[in-house]
Write a protein that holds these residues in place. Structure first.
Motif, mmCIF file in Angstrom:
data_model
loop_
_atom_site.group_PDB
_atom_site.id
_atom_site.type_symbol
_atom_site.label_atom_id
_atom_site.label_comp_id
_atom_site.label_asym_id
_atom_site.label_seq_id
_atom_site.Cartn_x
_atom_site.Cartn_y
_atom_site.Cartn_z
ATOM 1 N N UNK A 461 0.797 -1.212 0.000
ATOM 2 C CA UNK A 461 0.000 0.000 0.000
ATOM 3 C C UNK A 461 0.831 1.264 0.000
ATOM 4 N N UNK A 462 2.132 1.112 0.285
ATOM 5 C CA UNK A 462 3.037 2.267 0.319
ATOM 6 C C UNK A 462 4.330 1.958 -0.428
ATOM 7 N N UNK A 463 4.218 1.125 -1.476
ATOM 8 C CA UNK A 463 5.372 0.861 -2.331
ATOM 9 C C UNK A 463 5.768 2.162 -3.028
ATOM 10 N N UNK A 464 7.003 2.211 -3.525
ATOM 11 C CA UNK A 464 7.521 3.458 -4.085
ATOM 12 C C UNK A 464 6.617 4.018 -5.177
ATOM 13 N N UNK A 465 6.146 3.135 -6.070
ATOM 14 C CA UNK A 465 5.299 3.605 -7.158
ATOM 15 C C UNK A 465 3.899 3.995 -6.691
ATOM 16 N N UNK A 466 3.542 3.600 -5.458
ATOM 17 C CA UNK A 466 2.224 3.934 -4.919
ATOM 18 C C UNK A 466 2.236 5.215 -4.084
ATOM 19 N N UNK A 467 3.413 5.706 -3.746
ATOM 20 C CA UNK A 467 3.492 6.883 -2.879
ATOM 21 C C UNK A 467 3.005 8.130 -3.606
ATOM 22 N N UNK A 468 2.289 8.955 -2.896
ATOM 23 C CA UNK A 468 1.915 10.262 -3.434
ATOM 24 C C UNK A 468 3.159 11.137 -3.493
ATOM 25 N N UNK A 469 3.083 12.234 -4.245
ATOM 26 C CA UNK A 469 4.211 13.157 -4.298
ATOM 27 C C UNK A 469 4.551 13.689 -2.913
ATOM 28 N N UNK A 470 3.512 13.911 -2.099
ATOM 29 C CA UNK A 470 3.726 14.417 -0.740
ATOM 30 C C UNK A 470 4.453 13.386 0.119
ATOM 31 N N UNK A 471 4.069 12.111 -0.003
ATOM 32 C CA UNK A 471 4.723 11.053 0.780
ATOM 33 C C UNK A 471 6.161 10.853 0.324
ATOM 34 N N UNK A 472 6.381 10.960 -0.981
ATOM 35 C CA UNK A 472 7.728 10.827 -1.510
ATOM 36 C C UNK A 472 8.617 11.960 -0.997
ATOM 37 N N UNK A 473 8.078 13.158 -0.986
ATOM 38 C CA UNK A 473 8.812 14.306 -0.446
ATOM 39 C C UNK A 473 9.084 14.113 1.043
ATOM 40 N N UNK A 474 8.120 13.554 1.757
ATOM 41 C CA UNK A 474 8.282 13.283 3.187
ATOM 42 C C UNK A 474 9.444 12.320 3.420
ATOM 43 N N UNK A 475 9.539 11.267 2.622
ATOM 44 C CA UNK A 475 10.625 10.293 2.759
ATOM 45 C C UNK A 475 11.978 10.969 2.549
ATOM 46 N N UNK A 476 12.063 11.825 1.531
ATOM 47 C CA UNK A 476 13.314 12.536 1.256
ATOM 48 C C UNK A 476 13.698 13.424 2.432
ATOM 49 N N UNK A 477 12.743 14.175 2.957
ATOM 50 C CA UNK A 477 13.017 15.086 4.074
ATOM 51 C C UNK A 477 13.468 14.330 5.315
ATOM 52 N N UNK A 478 12.822 13.198 5.584
ATOM 53 C CA UNK A 478 13.202 12.398 6.755
ATOM 54 C C UNK A 478 14.624 11.867 6.608
ATOM 55 N N UNK A 479 14.961 11.377 5.425
ATOM 56 C CA UNK A 479 16.319 10.867 5.191
ATOM 57 C C UNK A 479 17.353 11.966 5.384
ATOM 58 N N UNK A 480 17.065 13.146 4.855
ATOM 59 C CA UNK A 480 18.010 14.258 4.966
ATOM 60 C C UNK A 480 18.183 14.706 6.419
ATOM 61 N N UNK A 481 17.090 14.712 7.188
ATOM 62 C CA UNK A 481 17.184 15.054 8.614
ATOM 63 C C UNK A 481 18.082 14.071 9.355
ATOM 64 N N UNK A 482 17.856 12.785 9.114
ATOM 65 C CA UNK A 482 18.601 11.759 9.840
ATOM 66 C C UNK A 482 20.057 11.694 9.390
ATOM 67 N N UNK A 483 20.328 12.050 8.149
ATOM 68 C CA UNK A 483 21.721 12.103 7.699
ATOM 69 C C UNK A 483 22.490 13.181 8.449
ATOM 70 N N UNK A 484 21.830 14.288 8.786
ATOM 71 C CA UNK A 484 22.466 15.322 9.597
ATOM 72 C C UNK A 484 22.813 14.773 10.979
ATOM 73 N N UNK A 485 21.912 13.977 11.551
ATOM 74 C CA UNK A 485 22.171 13.355 12.847
ATOM 75 C C UNK A 485 23.305 12.335 12.733
ATOM 76 N N UNK A 486 23.320 11.578 11.642
ATOM 77 C CA UNK A 486 24.366 10.564 11.467
ATOM 78 C C UNK A 486 25.745 11.200 11.401
ATOM 79 N N UNK A 487 25.820 12.431 10.906
ATOM 80 C CA UNK A 487 27.113 13.121 10.859
ATOM 81 C C UNK A 487 27.673 13.357 12.258
ATOM 82 N N UNK A 488 26.796 13.393 13.261
ATOM 83 C CA UNK A 488 27.224 13.593 14.642
ATOM 84 C C UNK A 488 27.449 12.272 15.368
ATOM 85 N N UNK A 489 26.541 11.313 15.187
ATOM 86 C CA UNK A 489 26.557 10.078 15.968
ATOM 87 C C UNK A 489 27.261 8.912 15.278
#
Length: 568
Positions: A461-489
């Motif tokens: 129900x949430x496969x990549x091709x099934x994601x809305x543009x908003x959900x896809x953008x959400x995934x990108x934003x979450x990854x970018x946030x956590x990558x900033x944290x990974x730079x510290x931890x």
């Protein structure tokens, strides 16, 4: 210009969980010299093999020089293989024995490869074969039970595994005492963990005393923390059941209770969990050299296991000469109090690394809650190296006891662990409900966000091709946030960072496929190509990831080809 590529989706779920001195550092075939490198005045100038004038420095240890590649090979065979390493054993009052870099180490460099001294089941294990350590599958008809060893009745894969060097010693001992394993396959009932396996690894260690005295001596040199463990519930159970079984049932009366418990404690303190072949093997391994690496909550190394169950340690960032070599025994996204309590319970030591000593956790405030009184400040521990210390709001100075704070924090943790992991809605709801009490980099928020990076694009129900543009953008934003944290931890070539980059690259390619504007599509695909290059570097030592990386490259290449054709 919208690009459509038909691909077969491959699910990727990666746990946040991340969990010795005679070492084979590298294979005898990998020879390397640093030709033409300037040597310091104190460096050797004579070939280590023939004593002729030489300038080619050994690229691994940088302690010897050679006049030719052939002489390096010969010297390796004659003993340099055992001496060539980039670390030395050191000791201090805080860490005890540990390893320090004897030279600068490059990111991605192999630091140690070591075969297990002992390998065997975990204390409580799903049914596994004691010969090859693979998880046992349900028996195929007409068989109604696992294959059983003809001598001791322990479940095995087949008759061939009865002859395994891992199993023959314990089998002989149990058969002589007429002990028969009672582990059976019960159709219609869920397969669970069996506590009977707790004796196997212990017996394998004990048998080294006669079969391999030198190996047993190395085992006995390891830290045990037995004094701290003796009064724990686990060791009360071991005393009541395991000791009786070993001394009475198996007849090993020459072993004292404390000697048996000490070996159990050595295993609990030093053993690594070994996961292999896509989860088909999950056992414990004892690696005396690997046990010398210190723990740090911001480690400079990572480890993996090769096809032969050897442990391999890699530098995940550049390491300076003299720096302590470290790995992490805890989850990187957890807060200081969570990590320290876990380490105290499992490894019997209290971490005092730079991250643990910092009340703000490197500026992330991972363990802090927002103050309910002033609504602005954050509660931080007044002494993070004392688990019982009070917590105080940085703004209004309101005090909360450690007990009060931890009870409330544990409730939030239990709530997070109970969420439905097959859809993103429960995690998004968790983030919304706790948006006031928990700030954006609180440990529970970070863990929920990481779960979402793995759920979006990977579940029904949430496969990549099934994601809305908003959900896809959400995934990108979450990854970018956590990558900033990974730079510290968990910076550099860490598996955590690699997994986030994989999720981000996949989402960015999916975004590019949906764009109409050629320049925007090209920019996205170039960004994805850069990410994939970094991912390839991080994961190049992970065999199980190579198929996924090949698929990601094929998808990206197809997208780039489609883009070029559309532009032309």
């Amino acid at each position: 210009m919208k690009i459509k590529i038909e691909t077969q989706k491959k699910f990727l779920f990666v746990s946040v969980n991340f969990q010795t001195l005679d070492v084979t550092q590298t294979s005898g075939e990998n020879f390397s010299v640093s030709a033409g490198q300037d040597l310091e005045m104190s460096s050797p100038t004579k070939c280590a093999y023939c004593q002729a004038h030489a300038t080619q420095l050994c690229a691994a240890c940088r302690n010897v020089v050679y006049c030719s590649r052939e002489h390096q090979k010969e010297h390796w065979k004659r003993g340099h293989k055992l001496e060539c390493k980039c670390y030395e054993l050191d000791t201090n009052e805080l860490l005890g024995r540990h390893l320090r870099a004897t030279r600068d180490i490059k990111m991605g460099e192999l630091i140690m490869r070591e075969a297990p001294l002992v390998l065997g089941p975990k204390v409580a294990s799903m049914p596994i074969c004691l010969g090859c350590h693979r998880n046992l599958l349900p028996p195929q008809r007409p068989a109604v039970n696992y294959y059983k060893c003809s001598a001791c009745s322990w479940p095995l894969c087949s008759a061939e595994c009865e002859k395994s060097s891992f199993h023959v010693g314990e089998c002989r001992l149990m058969a002589a005492s007429k002990f028969q394993s009672k582990i059976n396959y019960n159709p219609g009932q869920p397969v669970g963990k069996e506590s009977a396996y707790c004796v196997i690894m212990l017996l394998r260690c004990m048998q080294l005393k006669e079969s391999q005295p030198a190996a047993f001596a190395r085992l006995c040199e390891l830290e045990d923390h037995l004094k701290e463990r003796l009064d724990t519930p686990l060791y009360h159970v071991l005393r009541a059941n395991l000791i009786t079984f070993i001394k009475t049932v198996l007849g090993l009366r020459e072993w004292s209770e404390l000697d048996i418990l000490r070996i159990a404690a050595i295993l609990d303190t030093n053993a690594f969990e070994v996961r292999h072949s896509g989860g088909s093997k999950k056992v414990r391994g004892l690696f005396p050299g690997g046990a010398m690496f210190s723990h740090d909550c911001v480690p400079n190394m990572r480890h993996r296991f090769d096809d032969d169950m050897n442990i391999v340690f890699l530098a995940k960032r550049s390491i300076a000469k003299g720096e302590i070599l470290s790995i992490s025994y805890t989850q990187q996204l957890r807060s200081t109090i969570q990590r320290r309590l876990h380490l105290k319970q499992v490894k019997c030591f209290e971490c005092a690394c730079a991250r643990c000593a910092d009340p703000t956790e490197l500026g992330t405030y991972a363990g802090a809650h927002v103050c309910g009184k002033c609504k602005v400040g954050k509660f931080i521990s007044m002494d993070p190296l004392q688990n019982a210390a009070n917590w105080r709001c940085e703004v209004c100075n309101l005090i909360r006891s450690a007990k009060e704070f931890l009870i409330h924090d544990a409730k939030i943790e239990a709530e997070l662990e109970s969420l439905d992991k097959t859809a993103p809605l429960s995690f998004e709801d968790f983030l919304y409900r706790h948006r006031v009490e928990l700030h954006e980099t609180n440990t529970h928020i970070l863990q929920a966000k990481y779960a979402l990076t793995q759920i979006y694009g990977n579940v029904k129900g949430f496969a990549m091709e099934e994601l809305s543009d908003a959900s896809l953008k959400r995934k990108v934003e979450l990854c970018e946030e956590l990558l900033e944290i990974s730079n510290l931890f968990d910076s550099g070539w860490s598996i955590f960072r690699g997994n986030l980059l994989i999720a981000l690259e996949e989402a960015i390619v999916a975004q590019a496929m949906r764009l109409d504007e050629a320049s925007e599509c090209e920019a996205k695909l170039k960004q994805a190509a850069e990410l994939l290059e970094e991912i390839t570097n991080i994961m190049k030592h992970e065999p199980e990831m190579q198929q996924l990386l090949t698929e990601r490259k094929q998808i990206l290449d197809a997208a780039l080809a489609r883009f070029s054709n559309e532009v032309q």
